[in-house]
Design an enzyme around this catalytic site. Sequence first.
Site, PDB file in Angstrom:
ATOM      1  CD  GLU A 112      -3.119  -0.742   0.233  1.00 57.75           C
ATOM      2  OE1 GLU A 112      -3.087   0.329  -0.403  1.00 57.75           O
ATOM      3  OE2 GLU A 112      -4.016  -1.588   0.084  1.00 57.75           O
TER       4      GLU A 112
ATOM      5  CD  GLU B 150       4.645 -21.518  11.385  1.00 59.16           C
ATOM      6  OE1 GLU B 150       4.682 -21.864  12.571  1.00 59.16           O
ATOM      7  OE2 GLU B 150       3.685 -20.913  10.875  1.00 59.16           O
TER       8      GLU B 150
END
Length: 311
Positions: free
Chosen positions: A94, A125
């Site tokens: 963004e 992960e």
Amino acid sequence: MTSMSHHRSLQAELETLTTEAFRPELAEIDQLPTLEIARLMNGEDATVPAAVAARLPQIAAAIDAVADRMARGGRLVYAGAGTAGRLGVLDASECPPTFNTDPSEVVGLIAGGPSAMVTSIEGAEDSKELAAGDLAGLGLTADDTVVGVSASGRTPYAIGAVEYARARGALTVGLSCNADSALAAAADHGIEIVAGPELLTGSTRLKAGTAQKLVLNMLSTITMIRLGKTYGNLMVDVRASNEKLRARSRRIVALATGAADEEVERALAATDGEVKNAILTILGGVDGPTAARLLEESDGHLRAALAAAPR
């Protein structure tokens, strides 16, 4: 350590985490009317801002440190797995349209790479080495900042990212949703937002995810304010990449200057659509090239450029 003993050890560790806690009072939530479940969930969500507010001093200290590094040309890098990683990628993506940053200035890394945005990548992960490799690919420098994001505060990928970055002199921030987390301990700035157990046991995309999103909003937005990417609360560095943003650009210039539509259009035309430059031509009474020069000399800070404009 045998596989069974490892699983038992992991289970015991998870049982100590607030984000994994079981809430017996919600054990029959599936028997409730939909509206009642919605009320319960909304009530849970309403507690998150207060949990964030309790850590505002730590958040502000981290932001000031990030802004100082970025003012020297450093980058802001988010690193996380699963929901935490996706939130980092979202926040980073963004920044270019909102603040006209280069895509390389704010970067989101997710364990397992871009495909992990939509598909779970098994085992990604759990690897500190994967995080180190991802950061090595960025050519990390001492002016950069790495923010490890993990609800549990124990995710190896996030901890590995922070450890790798800190060893290379980069600034590090650890964002977790459990107290006394390994992630916060590994970072220069630890931010622990304890929002409590989830409505669904262990579903950290809920309150923990909301808390992380609120903090990431602050990290990027206030850093950009500090870097002169806004004028008051106006997004004067917005990139007009579509018709909605072009309309917003015109409105921002009008709000900042009080100029009529015709003058706004002339100013934007004279500055190749650059909002900040257009405002400077109107308020500072300078032409487009002079506005560009003043902004460059002021490191992009519009208020400083206005103060330097000849009267």
